[in-house]
Motif scaffolding. Structure first.
Motif, PDB file in Angstrom:
ATOM      1  N   UNK A 163       9.959  37.138 -31.276  1.00 17.18           N
ATOM      2  CA  UNK A 163      11.269  37.688 -31.603  1.00 17.18           C
ATOM      3  C   UNK A 163      11.988  38.129 -30.332  1.00 17.18           C
ATOM      4  N   UNK A 164      13.280  37.833 -30.261  1.00 19.51           N
ATOM      5  CA  UNK A 164      14.090  38.285 -29.136  1.00 19.51           C
ATOM      6  C   UNK A 164      14.416  39.768 -29.323  1.00 19.51           C
ATOM      7  N   UNK A 165      14.247  40.533 -28.249  1.00 18.24           N
ATOM      8  CA  UNK A 165      14.515  41.975 -28.311  1.00 18.24           C
ATOM      9  C   UNK A 165      15.303  42.415 -27.083  1.00 18.24           C
ATOM     10  N   UNK A 166      15.991  43.540 -27.218  1.00 21.61           N
ATOM     11  CA  UNK A 166      16.701  44.174 -26.121  1.00 21.61           C
ATOM     12  C   UNK A 166      16.148  45.582 -25.931  1.00 21.61           C
ATOM     13  N   UNK A 167      15.952  45.987 -24.679  1.00 20.57           N
ATOM     14  CA  UNK A 167      15.532  47.356 -24.371  1.00 20.57           C
ATOM     15  C   UNK A 167      16.733  48.108 -23.819  1.00 20.57           C
ATOM     16  N   UNK A 168      17.040  49.260 -24.412  1.00 22.67           N
ATOM     17  CA  UNK A 168      18.214  50.042 -24.019  1.00 22.67           C
ATOM     18  C   UNK A 168      17.801  51.447 -23.600  1.00 22.67           C
ATOM     19  N   UNK A 169      18.397  51.921 -22.509  1.00 23.35           N
ATOM     20  CA  UNK A 169      18.075  53.256 -22.031  1.00 23.35           C
ATOM     21  C   UNK A 169      18.735  53.533 -20.704  1.00 23.35           C
ATOM     22  N   UNK A 170      18.090  54.405 -19.917  1.00 23.65           N
ATOM     23  CA  UNK A 170      18.653  54.831 -18.631  1.00 23.65           C
ATOM     24  C   UNK A 170      17.652  54.623 -17.507  1.00 23.65           C
ATOM     25  N   UNK A 171      17.275  53.369 -17.210  1.00 26.71           N
ATOM     26  CA  UNK A 171      16.307  53.137 -16.141  1.00 26.71           C
ATOM     27  C   UNK A 171      16.849  53.596 -14.796  1.00 26.71           C
ATOM     28  N   UNK A 172      16.008  54.341 -14.062  1.00 25.04           N
ATOM     29  CA  UNK A 172      16.392  54.864 -12.749  1.00 25.04           C
ATOM     30  C   UNK A 172      17.694  55.659 -12.797  1.00 25.04           C
ATOM     31  N   UNK A 173      17.986  56.247 -13.962  1.00 20.56           N
ATOM     32  CA  UNK A 173      19.179  57.069 -14.110  1.00 20.56           C
ATOM     33  C   UNK A 173      20.444  56.282 -14.364  1.00 20.56           C
ATOM     34  N   UNK A 174      20.337  54.958 -14.522  1.00 22.60           N
ATOM     35  CA  UNK A 174      21.511  54.124 -14.791  1.00 22.60           C
ATOM     36  C   UNK A 174      21.734  54.084 -16.297  1.00 22.60           C
ATOM     37  N   UNK A 175      22.588  54.982 -16.785  1.00 18.98           N
ATOM     38  CA  UNK A 175      22.771  55.140 -18.225  1.00 18.98           C
ATOM     39  C   UNK A 175      23.329  53.879 -18.866  1.00 18.98           C
TER      40      UNK A 175
END
Length: 366
Positions: A163-175
């Motif tokens: 299944x294709x998925x997307x990860x969303x968040x603030x990696x390294x503080x990049x919101x």
């Protein structure tokens, strides 16, 4: 080979989180085929007619349109959490301002600053409760901003490899950052280090994904193309043969079924009242043989009235097998229990005074 678990603290950035796997694989790149072959141009009188190309949609069409739709649907429900000296991510759980995240994101803090997609300044939030055993926590906004939209949560039973998925968040503080990948596997059991602020949790049934999970992604959203949260990104593997550096494309998310189970109990009762986690009711430590190789788990203490106590196990016994799983270390015992269920009956193989014995144990609950 075993993958190691390490963490490093970076000011105002959530430290890297890594997973301990039963096995780890090394991936190698693939190159294309050989050099292109030149061809003489075709004669005009024998050239085949050129096939008309299908018109292209201005928005890229197909998969790109799906990505854009999912990002628009879900990203506004993903927040950034400032917990003193670190940053992490969270997901809006309900319209009352509850935010679900990882326990290692909140650490030992009780108050936070949360930045939402609704704009404006950071909003204060307080800890409702953390459940380090599953590396989950719930915080609550001091004030619910207008337009705050809860995320939509999916069904863990429908998550499949590929299944294709997307990860969303603030990696390294990049919101509000997004990465993409696939579900690489399901049902993984991994263990987090206690170093650098880790919880030491052993977590079962995790979703493995190739979507990039970097420091700061923890507590965010792993999303399918139906705009549903299917997991909370939590761990990223490291390769001990590469000096503990990140193993690209190997990350893990807590499945949405466990997220909902824990969050619902915390919101209702302020704590987890039914963990769903199997337990032997012992405190143990890894022992080694004459060659200094892990040889089992020595029981240091037996909880009175617990599963092991009822089965006749006692301090000094060395557990070497749980059901069909060989036990060499305390981590392997934790992982075997994470894959089991409370009330399940298993055979425990152990040694006492140099002799090998077995006991039938009905597992308890953490």
């Amino acid at each position: 080979m075993d993958a190691s678990v390490t963490r490093g603290r970076v000011r105002r950035l959530l430290p890297p989180v890594t997973a301990a796997l039963a096995t780890a694989a090394l991936l190698v790149g693939c190159s294309g085929s050989g050099a292109p072959t030149a061809h003489a141009p075709a004669r005009a009188d024998v050239a085949a007619p050129r096939k008309a190309e299908a018109p292209r949609r201005a928005d890229g069409g197909g998969l790109q349109a799906d990505y854009e739709r999912v990002i628009k649907d879900v990203l506004s429900s993903v927040v950034q959490i400032d917990a003193a000296n670190s940053l992490g991510s969270g997901v809006v759980y309900d319209a009352q301002g509850h935010i679900v995240t990882n326990a290692h994101v909140v650490g030992g803090e009780n108050t936070f600053k949360v930045s939402t997609a609704t704009g404006g300044g950071a909003i204060g939030a307080k800890l409702v409760a953390a459940y380090p055993e599953q590396d989950l926590a719930v915080i609550k906004l001091d004030a619910v901003p207008k337009g705050l939209r809860p995320a939509r949560f999916g069904d863990s039973s429908k998550v499949e490899m590929g299944q294709i998925v997307l990860a969303m968040g603030s990696p390294l503080g990049l919101s509000s950052s997004v990465t993409q990948g696939i579900v690489s596997a399901t049902g993984r059991t991994v263990t987090e280090s206690r170093a650098g602020g880790g919880t030491g949790a052993t977590i079962g049934n995790m979703v493995q994904t190739s979507a990039a999970i970097n420091p700061g992604n923890s507590g965010g959203a792993l999303v399918n193309l139906d705009s549903e949260i299917i997991g909370i990104p939590t761990l990223a593997a490291t390769d001990p043969d590469m000096g503990g550096s990140a193993a690209p494309g190997i990350g893990f998310a807590i499945p949405v079924s466990m997220v909902r189970t824990v969050a619902d109990q915390i919101i209702k009762s302020g704590k987890v009242t039914d963990s769903g986690r199997a337990a032997l009711g012992v405190t143990g430590r890894t022992v080694v043989d004459s060659g200094y190789r892990p040889a089992g788990v020595a029981i240091v203490e037996v909880k009175g009235g617990g599963a092991a106590d009822k089965a006749g196990l006692r301090a000094g016994d060395i557990i070497t097998r749980l059901g069909e799983t060989e036990i060499g270390t305390i981590t392997s015992l934790s992982e075997a229990l994470a894959a089991a269920k409370p009330g399940q009956t298993v055979q425990v193989t152990y040694s006492r005074g140099g002799s090998v014995r077995t006991a039938t144990v009905t597992l308890g609950e953490i």
